[in-house]
Design an enzyme around this catalytic site. Structure first.
Site, PDB file in Angstrom:
ATOM      1  N   CYS B  49      95.182  82.563 -49.224  1.00 22.07           N
ATOM      2  CA  CYS B  49      95.976  82.067 -50.144  1.00 22.07           C
ATOM      3  C   CYS B  49      96.654  83.120 -51.112  1.00 22.07           C
ATOM      4  O   CYS B  49      97.638  82.792 -51.923  1.00 22.07           O
ATOM      5  CB  CYS B  49      95.602  80.783 -50.778  1.00 22.07           C
ATOM      6  SG  CYS B  49      93.965  81.175 -51.290  1.00 22.07           S
ATOM      7  N   ALA B 184      87.137  59.387 -62.133  1.00 24.56           N
ATOM      8  CA  ALA B 184      87.230  59.965 -60.709  1.00 24.56           C
ATOM      9  C   ALA B 184      88.543  61.049 -61.089  1.00 24.56           C
ATOM     10  O   ALA B 184      89.340  61.132 -60.084  1.00 24.56           O
ATOM     11  CB  ALA B 184      87.878  58.768 -59.999  1.00 24.56           C
TER      12      ALA B 184
END
Lengths: 293, 456
Positions: B49, B184
């Site tokens: 990447c 979350a």
């Protein structure tokens, strides 16, 4: 007779291991000092084992005097290190326990004491066995309390770093707080068992008429409980031993019942070990002075 | 090695859009490797990447231009971001990349695995020749040495890995220690994934929106709970990761006091990565509670990265020393053909003289014949020992093209008639794919079967 043949070598090997542990503590990124310390420590442990065997052959077994008991305690402390740090190389533990073992070794060898046997001759058979069991279990218990105390110091330092959000030291795997606390708990549990045996055998021995040397203060005035207790607690070593035993008993109960752990448990453990050492010092002072008039 | 090149771009030279465009894997990678190998003999593509690099072996400048065109075929503006290294500079670059000295996060461990994968892909494509097959294992050794001899990879370099390290310091192994996620968010999920890699196996998720809690719990193989269960869940958890978007603290001192009493003092690690903070700072004073907020975590990361930076200079020295060793071996390899040719020539002359003299000595026994042959070999060996040692030593010690080693090698070529054999050997060294020269003289017969690779 008083200095065993391999003592200088033992001390030199411990000094090498100790220096390496100090280097490992100062330079946590280096793994080799900790690894190199282990063989020196094991060799020192073996040479001291040979010295203890030599002393036993010459009648100076660990039960013979406080001095030999201290020498034996130093050997147990040194031997506990590779066992405790088998999974986690903890150089700080070595840097704490080995200097203590070395100091105890030196004290045992340089302090002039009146050897019980040479002064009085060995006590009668069952009394002698009782005394040996007492000294052996007391020494074993103190060694285990020593391991617990060293683990407590490592815990307190690690905990302080975590609380202060300091940079995590580099190096290999380290014992976690939970592991250090478990070392503390287990060492104290087994040490307490040994120390309990020491207290029972010591009490028994003190109350045996044949165990007291002539002119050593005699026994209790009567067989009544009050007189017996008064007699026992008139001896400083006995009072300190009972105080130490109570401290560790309270710690174990608090751990089991109230869930005491962590920093407070570590602090109490350190106090307990100081009390245990004071018992040894009391015995050593008694031996230095000779039997009480 | 002098023919090795690397052309590529990385996070240092190109923006992410360019890096994304050049990123390649699977069948496309295999195709590109074969195309590149057709141009330059050998090829290896490292595509991550943060970088795209093509390594190969070429002696022709035109081939390099074609390689650049191949790399930029998908994105022409990539050309302006490309860097090019040849010879020693390319080897140094490879060593630095494998040792994670050129990574975005200095010392990160993934790059070595990625280089190994790139090597495997090139081997599968059949584009690895003598240069790359000798060089890559050496790069792996250098990377390993850097990791073992320095502390460059020992400290955590991200918030998530610091959180894992903290959990390890408090609990050791995380198996059996429940992790409670309050909120979350993406960052909490990332931390949780790191914890799972570090053997955490129980995840409890609470969130204001139950659906999101269930989704995250599903991804982590954990269980979702209602927000009202928070206090009881705190009693069970060992590690708590907070990342809600609440404006006020979610975990308050009074609540934690009750929780710690119920926990009977069991250790609790609180990691607060929310801004504004989810956990009241006063909670950190509670016994056996360890609270790290985002600033504290970031401070540890910064310290660790500074530490890595300090270790990087030691790592650079290792890379340079390995490069010097490689160059010395290369130079030794360069003089080997000359040494062999000289030895074979001298032995050929000695054997010819022995063959000429033996018939004149009349009937001789086997022992006498062997003695005479051994005498000739011994004289040759003793005469050549000094010059050959000097040539080898000069090669090992010298550096650069106009070195004493090259002078000595040239002197050997001129003093003995080795030219034809030497020329053939040179051409064989330059062209590793070329067949071995057909031996026509004793010197060539001795040298040809023992030809060594360019990095041996």
């Amino acid at each position: 007779m008083s200095t065993p043949p391999l003592f200088p070598l033992t001390l030199a090997l411990y000094a090498v291991a100790c220096t390496l542990y100090f280097v490992a503590v100062a330079q946590p990124a280096l793994g080799w000092p900790s690894r190199a310390a282990r063989p020196a420590l094991v060799l020192g442990f073996l040479t001291q084992a040979a010295d203890i065997a030599w002393l036993c052959l010459h009648g100076q077994h660990p039960g013979a005097s406080a001095r030999e008991a201290i020498f034996f305690l130093a050997w147990l402390l040194a031997g506990a290190l590779p066992l405790v740090t088998f999974r986690y190389p903890t150089p700080l533990l070595g840097a704490l326990l080995l200097p203590l073992a070395m100091v105890l070794d030196i004290v045992a060898r340089v302090v002039p004491v009146h050897e019980l046997h040479s002064l009085r001759g060995p006590p009668p058979g069952h009394s002698f066995a009782l005394l040996s069991a007492h000294i052996f279990s007391a020494t074993l218990g103190t060694a285990l309390f020593g391991v617990a105390a060293a683990a407590s110091v490592v815990y307190l330092l690690a905990e302080r770093r975590l609380k202060r959000k300091l940079l995590v030291p580099k190096g290999g795997a380290r014992p976690s707080l939970e592991t250090l606390d478990a070392w503390n708990r287990q060492s104290i549990a087994f040490g307490f068992l040994a120390f309990t045996v020491a207290v029972i055998t010591g009490t028994w021995w003190l109350l045996l008429p044949g165990s007291r040397s002539p002119g050593a203060g005699g026994g209790p005035a009567s067989t009544g409980l009050a007189d017996v207790v008064l007699f026992l607690f008139s001896k400083a070593q006995y009072s300190l031993s009972i105080a130490t035993w109570l401290l560790y008993a309270a710690l174990l109960v608090a751990r089991l019942v109230a869930g005491l752990r962590g920093r407070r448990a570590a602090a109490v453990t350190l106090s307990g070990f100081l009390a245990a050492l004071s018992v040894l010092v009391a015995y050593l002072l008694r031996d230095v002075r000779g039997p009480l008039p | 090695m002098s023919n090795l090149f690397v052309i590529g771009l990385s996070h240092r030279t190109a923006p992410i859009e360019i890096r994304e465009a050049l990123s390649i894997d699977g069948e496309a990678l295999q195709r590109q490797l074969k195309q590149a190998a057709a141009l330059c003999g050998e090829a290896l593509v490292l595509s991550t990447c943060n970088r795209y690099e093509l390594y190969g072996r070429v002696s022709d400048e035109r081939a390099l231009v074609e390689i650049e065109a191949l790399i930029a075929s998908k994105r022409p503006d990539a050309r302006e971001h490309l860097y090019r290294h040849r010879g020693d500079a390319a080897v140094r670059h490879l060593f630095r990349v494998a040792a994670s000295l050129d990574s975005m996060v200095l010392g990160e461990p993934q790059i070595l695995g990625q280089v190994k994968q790139a090597f495997q892909a090139a081997q599968q494509a059949g584009t690895v020749g003598p240069v790359l097959s000798a060089l890559l294992p050496r790069a792996f050794q250098v990377a390993k040495r850097v990791r073992t001899d320095t502390a460059i990879g020992q400290s955590a370099s991200s918030v998530a890995s610091v959180a894992v390290g903290l959990a390890g310091q408090v609990f050791g192994k995380l198996a059996g220690h429940p992790v409670l996620l309050v909120g979350a968010g993406k960052m909490a999920e990332l931390c949780a994934r790191h914890l799972r890699e570090a053997s955490a196996d129980q995840f409890l998720v609470v969130n204001r929106t139950q659906k999101r809690a269930e989704e995250l719990a599903g991804r982590l193989h954990g269980t979702a709970h209602d927000f009202s269960e928070l206090e009881s869940l705190l009693g069970r958890a060992a590690v708590v990761l907070c990342s809600t978007g609440a404006r006020e603290p979610v975990l308050r001192l009074e609540m934690l006091q009750r929780v710690m009493k119920a926990r009977r003092g069991r250790w609790l690690l609180l990691i607060d990565i929310a801004v504004p903070r989810d956990i009241e700072p006063a909670i950190s004073e509670l016994e056996n509670v360890y609270l790290y907020d985002i600033d504290a975590l970031q401070a540890v990361v910064t310290d660790n990265l500074s530490e890595r930076q300090r270790e990087a200079s030691a790592a650079e020295k290792i890379v340079e020393s390995e490069l010097v060793r490689l160059q010395a071996r290369q130079r030794e390899g360069d003089v080997v053909p000359v040494i062999r040719a000289l030895r074979a020539y001298a032995q050929g002359v000695a054997q010819a003289e022995v063959a000429r003299v033996l018939p004149r000595l009349g009937p001789l026994g086997e022992r006498e014949r062997r003695l005479i042959e051994g005498l000739a070999d011994g004289v040759v060996n003793k005469l050549l020992h000094g010059p050959l040692t000097a040539v080898k030593r000069g090669a090992a010690e010298a550096g650069g093209g106009s070195s004493a080693a090259l002078d000595l090698t040239e002197a050997v070529r001129r003093l003995w008639p080795l030219d034809s054999a030497g020329a053939e050997l040179d051409s064989a060294e330059d062209n590793d794919d070329a067949p071995a020269p057909t031996p026509t003289r004793p010197a060539e017969a001795a040298a040809a079967p023992q030809k060594r690779g360019p990095l041996s």
